[in-house]
Design a protein around this motif. Structure first.
Motif, short mmCIF file in Angstrom:
data_model
loop_
_atom_site.label_atom_id
_atom_site.label_comp_id
_atom_site.label_asym_id
_atom_site.label_seq_id
_atom_site.Cartn_x
_atom_site.Cartn_y
_atom_site.Cartn_z
N TRP A 1 38.30 -13.33 19.26
CA TRP A 1 37.84 -12.87 17.95
C TRP A 1 36.53 -12.12 18.05
CZ3 TRP A 1 40.14 -14.91 13.18
CH2 TRP A 1 41.19 -15.82 13.42
N ILE A 2 36.36 -11.11 17.17
CA ILE A 2 35.06 -10.50 16.89
C ILE A 2 34.75 -10.85 15.44
CG2 ILE A 2 33.71 -8.38 16.72
CD1 ILE A 2 35.54 -7.09 18.71
N GLY A 3 33.80 -11.74 15.24
CA GLY A 3 33.56 -12.20 13.86
C GLY A 3 34.81 -12.87 13.33
N ASN A 4 35.34 -12.38 12.22
CA ASN A 4 36.56 -12.97 11.65
C ASN A 4 37.77 -12.06 11.88
OD1 ASN A 4 35.97 -10.91 9.91
ND2 ASN A 4 36.00 -12.14 8.05
N GLN A 5 37.68 -11.12 12.84
CA GLN A 5 38.80 -10.25 13.17
C GLN A 5 39.31 -10.58 14.57
OE1 GLN A 5 36.60 -6.43 12.25
NE2 GLN A 5 38.52 -5.98 11.20
#
Length: 244
Positions: free
Chosen positions: A222-226
């Motif tokens: 994940w990158i942040g919430n993506q």
């Protein structure tokens, strides 16, 4: 009933500045370890954290998601977030990347890339990446070798909006995980590990004599919430060990 969020203003406990999501994680872990938030109790909602701590919802979401992955919390869709029954040992470590594990044993790592391409994503990949079915994604399919022996099959899907240059890299020389670690900040992962039997496809690409028990490791990055990447690793049990 949710607990109120308390701020710690004791100068004796002041620590060096940390990223905001880590500060949120420390606050939650501290309350759990002090039993202020006992097992099965509901913790504040994301909205409550945002309001009381004046931190973005994305930051709060990442902190709570990582705490859930680490075993501190249980999140129930539509109900809330609760303190887990048991807490993980602080001695727990991340799984070593395959090339690092192989080299740490004094052996030679190599990788054969069978295809690296853009393709429409199917229903299973769609649910893992949270991308609409049929949308174009990047796919990496490769076999990792230890002293030329196939020891791991990697089947990876990548969100092209988050990693537009992914197809231009040579993954025979560096792993996709290394590429992500060097390219992006604030990454996090979730994992699922289970026993399985090698499929005919795995038997072929891993050059096995027959179907053998395997360890299947599913990992999302994940990158942040993506979700940046969803990957399935297949390890034949008679050839490779996962190290921690």
């Amino acid at each position: 009933m949710e607990h109120a969020i308390l701020k710690n203003n004791d100068p004796k406990t002041v620590k060096p500045p940390q990223p905001l999501y880590k500060q949120v994680k420390e606050l939650v872990i501290d309350k759990i370890l002090k039993n202020e938030w006992p097992p099965y109790s509901q913790i504040p909602s994301e909205h409550s954290f945002v309001r009381d701590m004046k931190i973005s919802r994305m930051t709060i979401h990442r902190a709570l998601r990582e705490l859930t992955q680490e075993g501190y919390l249980d999140r129930i869709q539509g109900v809330g977030t609760f303190v887990a029954e048991s807490r993980p040992s602080k001695a727990a470590k991340s799984i070593k990347e395959v090339d690092i594990a192989i080299r740490s044993r004094g052996n030679i790592h190599s990788c054969a890339v069978h295809f690296l391409q853009a393709e429409p994503i199917g229903p299973e990949g769609s649910s893992l990446l949270h991308i609409p079915e049929g949308q174009t994604v990047y796919r990496l399919y490769c076999v990792h070798r230890e002293n030329n022996m196939p020891v791991m099959l990697e089947d990876r899907y990548v969100n092209p909006e988050l990693a537009p240059d992914f197809l231009s890299f040579d993954f025979t020389g560096q792993t996709a995980d290394t590429y992500f670690r060097k390219t992006f900040n604030l990454l996090s992962d979730d994992h699922k590990i289970e026993a399985t039997l090698a499929t005919p496809e795995a038997v072929h690409f891993l050059e096995l004599d027959q179907a053998v028990p395997c360890l299947q490791h599913n990992r999302r990055t994940w990158i942040g919430n993506q979700i940046l990447s969803s990957v399935q690793y297949i390890y034949p049990s008679n050839r490779h060990q996962i190290t921690w």
